[in-house]
Design a protein around this motif. Structure first.
Motif, short mmCIF file in Angstrom:
data_model
loop_
_atom_site.label_atom_id
_atom_site.label_comp_id
_atom_site.label_asym_id
_atom_site.label_seq_id
_atom_site.Cartn_x
_atom_site.Cartn_y
_atom_site.Cartn_z
N ILE A 1 27.45 17.21 -42.30
CA ILE A 1 27.16 16.57 -43.58
C ILE A 1 26.58 15.20 -43.24
CG2 ILE A 1 28.17 15.50 -45.65
CD1 ILE A 1 30.23 17.69 -45.71
N PHE A 2 25.45 14.86 -43.83
CA PHE A 2 24.82 13.56 -43.59
C PHE A 2 24.67 12.80 -44.90
CE2 PHE A 2 22.47 16.07 -40.18
CZ PHE A 2 23.23 15.54 -39.14
N CYS A 3 24.59 11.47 -44.77
CA CYS A 3 24.12 10.66 -45.90
C CYS A 3 22.61 10.54 -45.71
CB CYS A 3 24.77 9.29 -45.91
SG CYS A 3 24.12 8.23 -47.22
N THR A 4 21.83 10.87 -46.75
CA THR A 4 20.37 10.77 -46.60
C THR A 4 19.77 9.77 -47.58
OG1 THR A 4 20.17 12.68 -48.02
CG2 THR A 4 19.90 13.06 -45.67
N GLU A 5 20.55 8.75 -47.92
CA GLU A 5 19.99 7.67 -48.73
C GLU A 5 20.33 6.41 -47.95
OE1 GLU A 5 19.19 8.29 -52.51
OE2 GLU A 5 17.93 6.62 -51.90
N TYR A 6 19.31 5.68 -47.48
CA TYR A 6 19.58 4.53 -46.62
C TYR A 6 20.51 3.55 -47.34
CZ TYR A 6 19.18 0.54 -43.66
OH TYR A 6 19.50 -0.51 -42.84
N CYS A 7 21.69 3.28 -46.74
CA CYS A 7 22.72 2.56 -47.48
C CYS A 7 23.28 1.38 -46.70
CB CYS A 7 23.84 3.52 -47.88
SG CYS A 7 24.54 4.41 -46.48
N GLY A 8 22.52 0.83 -45.75
CA GLY A 8 22.97 -0.36 -45.03
C GLY A 8 23.11 -0.13 -43.54
N VAL A 9 23.62 -1.15 -42.81
CA VAL A 9 23.63 -1.08 -41.34
C VAL A 9 24.37 0.13 -40.78
CG1 VAL A 9 23.22 -3.44 -40.58
CG2 VAL A 9 25.48 -2.80 -41.37
N GLY A 10 25.43 0.60 -41.48
CA GLY A 10 26.22 1.70 -40.93
C GLY A 10 25.74 3.07 -41.38
N HIS A 11 24.56 3.14 -42.01
CA HIS A 11 24.05 4.40 -42.57
C HIS A 11 24.08 5.56 -41.57
CE1 HIS A 11 21.49 7.20 -44.68
NE2 HIS A 11 20.56 7.11 -43.76
N SER A 12 23.67 5.27 -40.32
CA SER A 12 23.60 6.36 -39.35
C SER A 12 24.98 6.85 -38.91
CB SER A 12 22.80 5.93 -38.12
OG SER A 12 23.41 4.81 -37.52
N HIS A 13 26.03 6.05 -39.21
CA HIS A 13 27.40 6.50 -38.90
C HIS A 13 27.98 7.35 -40.03
CE1 HIS A 13 28.20 4.04 -35.32
NE2 HIS A 13 27.35 3.19 -35.87
N MET A 14 27.25 7.44 -41.14
CA MET A 14 27.82 8.06 -42.33
C MET A 14 27.60 9.57 -42.30
SD MET A 14 27.60 6.67 -46.14
CE MET A 14 28.30 7.64 -47.47
N ARG A 15 28.32 10.20 -41.37
CA ARG A 15 28.21 11.65 -41.30
C ARG A 15 29.60 12.22 -41.13
NH1 ARG A 15 27.17 11.34 -35.27
NH2 ARG A 15 27.13 9.11 -35.22
#
Ligand SMILES: [Cu+2]
Length: 300
Positions: free
Chosen positions: A168-182
Motif C-alpha cells: 500500500i502506498f501513499c500517492t499524493e505528495y504529502c511532505g518530507v516523509g511521503h516516501s516512508h508512507m507505505r
C-alpha cells in the motif's frame, strides 16, 4: 476475462487490455498503409501528380469503425468504473485514517493496526479520511486508489481473490516523509482472519506499547531498532543526550519522561537537531502517555 488477485484488478485489466489491443491493431494498419503508399506512390513512379477521386465507402468505413471503437472503450470503462465505485451492501467496513506519515486502520470491534488485514473472498469497504493534509491510498496490485481528504470521507472497495501480501502506498505528495508512507495489505484465509480479529492484544508492556505506537502512527517516522527515519529512533531515547533547537537556538538536553510527555502533545516547541521540524501534535490520554513512557523505559 482476466481473474487477477482481486475483483477490481481483473476489471481494470480487461478494459486496459481492450484499449491496448485496439491501439496496436490500428497502429499496425496505419503503419502498413504508410509503407505501401511510400512505395507505390513514389515520385519516381509518378512524376506528375494525379487527380484522386473521393471514395464514399472508404470515408464511411474510417468514420464508423473508429467511432464504434471509441464508444466501446467508453462503455467498458464506464461499466467497470461504476462497479468499482459502488461497494456491495454486505461489505466489511474498515475506517482508514491517513496522517503524516502513517496509516491507521480501525475495525468495527475497535481493533486498530497500521497494517491492513482482511479475509480472502469477502468484500471490504475502506472508509477513508485524513488527519492533516491530502494523502492518497493506492494498492497497485489491485489497480485501485483514492484520495484521503481532511474533513471528508471517501471510499474504496475490493474483494481479494487470493491470500498474500501486497503493497500500500501513499500517492499524493504529502511532505518530507511521503516516501516512508507505505504499509502492507495482508490477505488472510477466513479462519486465520477470524482468529486475528478476535484476539485481544497481549497484556505485556511490549505488546501494549508497540500496539499504541502503531495505532497513533508514531512508527511511520520513528523506528524501534536504532535506524533513523523521518525522526530519531525510539531505541535508547530515554536518557539519551541530544542537541535540540528551540526558538532558533541550540542546546544540549538529556531526554527524560517530562520531555517525552511534553513533546508528544506539543512537538513544535523544540526539534532534535538533524531532523525536520515536521512532527504533528499527537493527542493522547494520561493513560496512553503512561504506557508510552513505560514502554520507552524498556527500550533504554
Ligand atoms: Cu501521504
Amino acid at each position: 476475462m482476466i481473474l487477477g488477485p482481486s475483483n477490481t484488478a481483473g476489471k481494470v485489466e480487461d478494459a486496459f487490455l481492450f484499449i491496448v489491443v485496439c491501439c496496436v491493431v490500428l497502429l499496425a494498419i496505419v503503419t502498413a498503409c504508410m509503407v505501401v503508399f511510400l512505395i507505390r506512390y513514389n515520385r519516381k513512379r509518378h512524376p506528375r501528380p494525379e487527380r484522386v477521386r473521393e471514395s464514399l465507402l472508404l470515408e464511411v468505413v474510417w468514420t464508423v469503425v473508429p467511432t464504434v471503437l471509441v464508444i466501446l472503450m467508453f462503455y467498458f470503462g464506464w461499466v467497470d468504473f461504476d462497479y468499482i465505485r459502488n461497494p456491495p451492501k454486505d461489505a466489511m467496513p474498515v475506517q482508514v485514517t491517513a496522517r503524516q506519515w502513517s496509516w491507521m486502520f480501525t475495525y468495527e470491534n475497535g481493533r486498530q493496526t497500521d497494517i491492513l488485514n482482511v479475509p480472502v473472498g469477502k468484500p471490504v469497504k475502506l472508509l477513508m479520511t485524513s488527519a492533516d493534509v491530502l494523502h492518497c491510498l493506492y494498492i497497485p496490485a489491485y489497480r485501485i486508489k483514492e484520495d484521503c481528504v481532511p474533513g471528508l470521507t471517501t471510499h474504496l472497495w475490493f474483494t481479494a481473490n487470493e491470500t498474500g501480501t501486497y503493497d500500500i502506498f501513499c500517492t499524493e505528495y504529502c511532505g518530507v516523509g511521503h516516501s516512508h508512507m507505505r504499509t502492507k495489505l495482508v490477505i488472510m484465509a477466513a479462519d486465520d482472519f477470524r482468529k486475528w480479529y478476535a484476539a485481544a492484544p497481549g497484556e505485556g508492556i511490549a505488546d501494549r506499547g508497540t500496539a499504541l505506537l502503531q495505532a497513533k502512527g508514531c512508527l511511520g517516522c520513528h523506528s524501534l531498532d536504532g535506524t533513523p527515519k523521518v525522526g530519531p529512533t525510539l531505541k535508547g531515547l530515554l536518557g539519551r543526550k541530544e542537541t535540540v533547537i528551540a526558538a532558533g537556538r541550540e542546546r544540549e538536553l538529556t531526554i527524560d519522561q517530562g520531555f517525552i510527555r511534553g513533546h508528544i502533545l506539543d512537538p513544535r516547541a523544540l526539534t532534535v537537531k538533524g531532523f525536520p521540524p515536521v512532527m504533528p501534535p499527537i493527542p493522547m490520554t494520561e493513560e496512553e502517555l503512561k504506557t508510552v513512557v513505560a514502554y520507552l523505559e524498556t527500550l533504554k
